[in-house]
Write a protein that holds these residues in place. Sequence first.
Motif, PDB file in Angstrom:
ATOM      1  N   SER A   1      -0.898 -65.750 -11.876  1.00 28.45           N
ATOM      2  CA  SER A   1      -0.781 -67.207 -11.682  1.00 28.45           C
ATOM      3  C   SER A   1      -2.028 -67.973 -12.035  1.00 28.45           C
ATOM      4  CB  SER A   1      -0.422 -67.524 -10.224  1.00 28.45           C
ATOM      5  OG  SER A   1       0.809 -66.993  -9.926  1.00 28.45           O
ATOM      6  N   THR A   2      -2.625 -67.595 -13.157  1.00 25.17           N
ATOM      7  CA  THR A   2      -3.752 -68.408 -13.591  1.00 25.17           C
ATOM      8  C   THR A   2      -3.720 -68.466 -15.108  1.00 25.17           C
ATOM      9  OG1 THR A   2      -6.136 -68.655 -13.519  1.00 25.17           O
ATOM     10  CG2 THR A   2      -5.303 -66.442 -13.604  1.00 25.17           C
ATOM     11  N   ARG A   3      -4.500 -69.363 -15.675  1.00 30.06           N
ATOM     12  CA  ARG A   3      -4.552 -69.458 -17.133  1.00 30.06           C
ATOM     13  C   ARG A   3      -5.959 -69.100 -17.602  1.00 30.06           C
ATOM     14  NH1 ARG A   3      -0.958 -74.799 -17.791  1.00 30.06           N
ATOM     15  NH2 ARG A   3      -1.633 -74.763 -19.939  1.00 30.06           N
TER      16      ARG A   3
ATOM     17  N   PRO B   1      -5.166 -73.347 -12.438  1.00 32.96           N
ATOM     18  CA  PRO B   1      -3.922 -72.826 -11.852  1.00 32.96           C
ATOM     19  C   PRO B   1      -2.764 -73.108 -12.805  1.00 32.96           C
ATOM     20  CG  PRO B   1      -4.756 -74.706 -10.611  1.00 32.96           C
ATOM     21  CD  PRO B   1      -5.795 -74.374 -11.624  1.00 32.96           C
ATOM     22  N   LEU B   2      -1.670 -72.409 -12.583  1.00 35.16           N
ATOM     23  CA  LEU B   2      -0.599 -72.380 -13.566  1.00 35.16           C
ATOM     24  C   LEU B   2      -0.051 -73.748 -13.939  1.00 35.16           C
ATOM     25  CD1 LEU B   2       0.318 -69.803 -14.762  1.00 35.16           C
ATOM     26  CD2 LEU B   2       2.169 -69.683 -13.140  1.00 35.16           C
ATOM     27  N   LYS B   3       0.134 -74.608 -12.947  1.00 37.00           N
ATOM     28  CA  LYS B   3       0.819 -75.858 -13.243  1.00 37.00           C
ATOM     29  C   LYS B   3      -0.124 -77.047 -13.385  1.00 37.00           C
ATOM     30  CE  LYS B   3       5.166 -74.600 -12.908  1.00 37.00           C
ATOM     31  NZ  LYS B   3       6.279 -74.891 -12.077  1.00 37.00           N
TER      32      LYS B   3
ATOM     33  N   ASP C   1      11.854 -80.053 -13.803  1.00 40.29           N
ATOM     34  CA  ASP C   1      10.468 -79.706 -13.439  1.00 40.29           C
ATOM     35  C   ASP C   1       9.476 -80.396 -14.343  1.00 40.29           C
ATOM     36  OD1 ASP C   1      11.212 -76.242 -12.596  1.00 40.29           O
ATOM     37  OD2 ASP C   1      11.225 -78.097 -11.405  1.00 40.29           O
ATOM     38  N   CYS C   2       9.761 -80.409 -15.646  1.00 41.76           N
ATOM     39  CA  CYS C   2       8.839 -81.047 -16.589  1.00 41.76           C
ATOM     40  C   CYS C   2       8.694 -82.529 -16.273  1.00 41.76           C
ATOM     41  CB  CYS C   2       9.357 -80.906 -18.030  1.00 41.76           C
ATOM     42  SG  CYS C   2       9.263 -79.231 -18.640  1.00 41.76           S
ATOM     43  N   ILE C   3       9.838 -83.164 -15.950  1.00 44.31           N
ATOM     44  CA  ILE C   3       9.765 -84.596 -15.659  1.00 44.31           C
ATOM     45  C   ILE C   3       8.938 -84.829 -14.397  1.00 44.31           C
ATOM     46  CG2 ILE C   3      11.131 -86.624 -15.059  1.00 44.31           C
ATOM     47  CD1 ILE C   3      13.283 -85.665 -16.873  1.00 44.31           C
TER      48      ILE C   3
ATOM     49  N   TYR D   1       7.980 -69.322 -17.547  1.00 43.73           N
ATOM     50  CA  TYR D   1       6.903 -70.162 -17.064  1.00 43.73           C
ATOM     51  C   TYR D   1       6.929 -71.524 -17.728  1.00 43.73           C
ATOM     52  CZ  TYR D   1       4.833 -65.723 -15.578  1.00 43.73           C
ATOM     53  OH  TYR D   1       4.591 -64.505 -15.022  1.00 43.73           O
ATOM     54  N   ILE D   2       6.565 -72.524 -16.942  1.00 44.13           N
ATOM     55  CA  ILE D   2       6.343 -73.853 -17.512  1.00 44.13           C
ATOM     56  C   ILE D   2       4.852 -74.095 -17.434  1.00 44.13           C
ATOM     57  CG2 ILE D   2       6.833 -76.302 -17.305  1.00 44.13           C
ATOM     58  CD1 ILE D   2       9.285 -75.604 -15.769  1.00 44.13           C
ATOM     59  N   LEU D   3       4.215 -74.308 -18.571  1.00 43.75           N
ATOM     60  CA  LEU D   3       2.756 -74.419 -18.590  1.00 43.75           C
ATOM     61  C   LEU D   3       2.365 -75.779 -19.144  1.00 43.75           C
ATOM     62  CD1 LEU D   3       2.565 -70.894 -20.020  1.00 43.75           C
ATOM     63  CD2 LEU D   3       1.658 -71.542 -17.817  1.00 43.75           C
ATOM     64  N   PRO D   4       1.984 -76.705 -18.254  1.00 46.27           N
ATOM     65  CA  PRO D   4       1.655 -78.031 -18.769  1.00 46.27           C
ATOM     66  C   PRO D   4       0.309 -78.038 -19.493  1.00 46.27           C
ATOM     67  CG  PRO D   4       1.400 -77.950 -16.387  1.00 46.27           C
ATOM     68  CD  PRO D   4       1.903 -76.615 -16.808  1.00 46.27           C
ATOM     69  N   ASP D   5       0.219 -78.935 -20.478  1.00 42.76           N
ATOM     70  CA  ASP D   5      -1.030 -79.198 -21.192  1.00 42.76           C
ATOM     71  C   ASP D   5      -1.630 -77.922 -21.788  1.00 42.76           C
ATOM     72  OD1 ASP D   5      -4.216 -80.695 -20.280  1.00 42.76           O
ATOM     73  OD2 ASP D   5      -3.077 -80.688 -22.145  1.00 42.76           O
ATOM     74  N   PRO D   6      -0.973 -77.355 -22.802  1.00 39.32           N
ATOM     75  CA  PRO D   6      -1.512 -76.124 -23.395  1.00 39.32           C
ATOM     76  C   PRO D   6      -2.731 -76.407 -24.269  1.00 39.32           C
ATOM     77  CG  PRO D   6       0.443 -76.828 -24.577  1.00 39.32           C
ATOM     78  CD  PRO D   6       0.261 -77.794 -23.466  1.00 39.32           C
ATOM     79  N   THR D   7      -3.646 -75.442 -24.301  1.00 36.88           N
ATOM     80  CA  THR D   7      -4.765 -75.541 -25.244  1.00 36.88           C
ATOM     81  C   THR D   7      -4.288 -75.017 -26.590  1.00 36.88           C
ATOM     82  OG1 THR D   7      -5.519 -73.329 -24.736  1.00 36.88           O
ATOM     83  CG2 THR D   7      -6.415 -75.110 -23.402  1.00 36.88           C
ATOM     84  N   SER D   8      -5.139 -75.137 -27.619  1.00 34.85           N
ATOM     85  CA  SER D   8      -4.657 -74.736 -28.937  1.00 34.85           C
ATOM     86  C   SER D   8      -4.411 -73.241 -29.000  1.00 34.85           C
ATOM     87  CB  SER D   8      -5.637 -75.159 -30.027  1.00 34.85           C
ATOM     88  OG  SER D   8      -6.883 -74.589 -29.793  1.00 34.85           O
ATOM     89  N   GLU D   9      -5.170 -72.470 -28.229  1.00 38.20           N
ATOM     90  CA  GLU D   9      -4.944 -71.023 -28.197  1.00 38.20           C
ATOM     91  C   GLU D   9      -3.569 -70.732 -27.602  1.00 38.20           C
ATOM     92  OE1 GLU D   9      -7.887 -69.258 -25.828  1.00 38.20           O
ATOM     93  OE2 GLU D   9      -7.080 -67.238 -26.050  1.00 38.20           O
ATOM     94  N   GLU D  10      -3.236 -71.442 -26.520  1.00 37.77           N
ATOM     95  CA  GLU D  10      -1.928 -71.234 -25.900  1.00 37.77           C
ATOM     96  C   GLU D  10      -0.816 -71.720 -26.821  1.00 37.77           C
ATOM     97  OE1 GLU D  10      -2.481 -73.421 -22.279  1.00 37.77           O
ATOM     98  OE2 GLU D  10      -3.318 -71.707 -21.215  1.00 37.77           O
ATOM     99  N   GLU D  11      -1.101 -72.774 -27.587  1.00 38.99           N
ATOM    100  CA  GLU D  11      -0.068 -73.303 -28.474  1.00 38.99           C
ATOM    101  C   GLU D  11       0.316 -72.298 -29.545  1.00 38.99           C
ATOM    102  OE1 GLU D  11      -1.248 -77.073 -30.070  1.00 38.99           O
ATOM    103  OE2 GLU D  11      -0.466 -78.143 -28.328  1.00 38.99           O
TER     104      GLU D  11
END
Lengths: 273, 243, 303
Positions: free
Chosen positions: C35-37, C42-44, C277-279, C231-241
């Motif tokens: 549960s971490t990035r 934290p995840l969300k 959830d996203c909303i 998983y729903i991961l808000p605001d991804p970095t370019s690596e995550e993208e």
Amino acid sequence: MTGKGSATPATYSPSPTSRKGKPPAYKDGDLNWARPDGRGFQQCRPAYFRTGAVNAASGSAYVEIGNTKVIVSVFGPRESKKAMKYSDIGRLNCNVSYTSFSTPVRGQQLDHKEYSSMLHKALEGAIILESFPKTTVDVFALVLESGGSDLPIVISCASLALADAGIMMYDLVASVSVYSLGVNLVIDPISEEESYQDGSLLISYMPSRKEVTQLTVTGEWSTDKINEAMNICLDACGKLGEIMRMCLKEAASVSSEVNLGRPGGRLKGLQGA
Amino acid sequence: MEIDRTDGRSPNQLRPLACSRGILHRSHGSASWSQGDTRVIAAVYGPKAGTKKNENPERACLEVIWKPKTGQSGKEEKEYETILKRTLQSICILTINPNTTTSIIIQVVHDDGSLLPCAVNAACVALVDAGIPLKHLAVSICCCLATCGHVILDPTKLEEEKMKAFAYLVFPNSINSILPEGSSHTKSKQLEDGLVTSVTHGGMSVEDYFHCLDRGRAATARLSDFLRKNLQSQVLGEGSKAG
Amino acid sequence: MGLPNESGDLLSKMDSDASRRLFPLRFYESHLSISTRPDGRPLKSAREAFVGPGDVASADGSAMTKIGSTTMLAAIKMEIMTPSADKPDEGSIAVEFYMPPICSPLVRPGRPAEIAPVISKQLYDTIMSSGMIDLKELSLISGKAAWMVYLDIYCLDADGALFDAALYSAAAAFSFLQIPVVSLSEEGRLTIIPEEGNGNKSDKDVVNKGKRKLTISSLPFSLTCGLHKNYILPDPTSEEETLMETFVTVVLNSSGHLVSLYKPGGPVLAQTSTIQDCIALTRQRMTDLQKSLDEAITEMKVD
């Protein structure tokens, strides 16, 4: 959807007409006239340097001198394009571009296509190309705002970015230009002064090694004037080199305090907004 | 309160659909799809050897080219290309033919509203015609929201421009399972509940959006049936197209 | 099946930087399971956003925003145009999103980023859909002159969530915008009156006296979430993208309306619960972004 396919209508900017026709602030033969921003003839604008402006790049620098703001990113050494032949020394690739709001009138494309090759010539003498064979180092510059003396500032910023990226160089490259206006020699001109120049001299200089990597002269110069101008430039480059070195030292000392080992994340010095 | 639509349809009624496969002879797969007056032709070439520069060579790569009816390709076309590429990537099984490129070319013949859904449907049929392996089909529909809050399906261009908001939605097609009820229930439920793509224009409230989703999903059953019937009849009609 | 096991052992032995490059997906998923990035969030949670005036001298309004490392500089320039015949009382907005080569190693001078025109169009659609700007306010002289608003957004550093940062900077730039006061000259052209001393220009020549700021009815704010497995991961970095392929961008405006829900395909199908959830995450994010923007606006007014 409305507006699809319709060409953008012709627009004009409501700014008051440009100052092209405005006569220069001095008259021929005048020895004492005030520069528009009140500086002395031999006085450069105060410089603000900062490295590590762009996280996505291997190295980067941001420079603000008067109204001129420039960001330079360095990527590399990275794989050369497949089309390039094998080469046992490294390659340098430079590009200088302007934002659409760098000039007061939008989209006024200044004819600065030669700046990319001039940047290349200024830097290639200083970089130890043998240290990265087969690969390319890309130096990209973006001029956010053009307030005069763009190219020398881009060159200084680029050499700082290269140092930030850890590319091996013989020395930092500091660059300054001197313009001759009437009988006076004016250092670090702003764009207004650039528009009524009689001649210009641009020097890119490695202060510690006392070597010139690039010298560009345009316009009419007598021998005495050129000598005088060169001395002024080299002196100013030396001082600029000192400021750049201090900036690098500060950046290095900050990051050594913060960088306490790197778990998955990247703690690359705290950069404010 | 009933909405009066200019062509007399009810809010849930789709325009007459027409679909034909194999209309172009040189391409590996082709289809023409029309909903009312909107007509789109899709052609598929591939799989061809090699992937484009930045793409992963361990998977097949898709490339979409969108040709507008008139004029040059601009930002709008690039956006459609990106949306279509990602939508089709989600339905193709990309691990079967690694290191290949499949090109899908979309030609807009006439645009009378609901253009992107039409193109998605046409591309899907063209991919089946070319024999590209797919996980499931994609059916696409456009849902409009009128100012009074009613949801209208499959608008014409005039209706699209007048409406407060509209959404292009792409769903996986409904499942006609031959297995008895209850087995592999969760997976099919997930598939039925899922949304592949959504592109909205105009502001609407969150509840209205979910209404659109529900209506759209309900309409996909009809679209899926039409697709299935169409594909089956043509398969029976032709011999095997080797190569 | 020796190979996967081997790589599993190798993974535990090599240091984190090497495993990040060689087995990016595994590295990432090992973080998700606790549960971490990778960047410690934290995840969300989304990255912190900063906004400030852009200090672009030649622009009528400008803003700089930073979400994590992603930096955007937006500048608005207003020019005069003749309105079209069927809309004589409306001005127009032109949005352009640039990704200069400095921002990312993937962009080269000869090869512009593919995503730049897509984001341009997305921004234009979002700004028009949100009803933030009333085009009728941009009219100066009905039928003859209206404002053409050029919004240029430059990405100075690309590290994921480009659309979010760009939209935030556009909203901020419009909030900071000061419309220049223009007057009609004898030739029928409009020119800006300089700030000091409009002594010789009589008041009736001034075309838009008193209309210095646009009325902005509601600002749009957005949040991009990546969907990866469950998983729903808000605001991804370019690596995550690069690891995730499915993204949902939700744009809400300050009155809570959904301006845009953009999910351009992707292997993961979005269930209704995922969308809800996203909303919800976007609503949370919106309050933070709005607060920062309000603070920046009040600071600017004080100056």
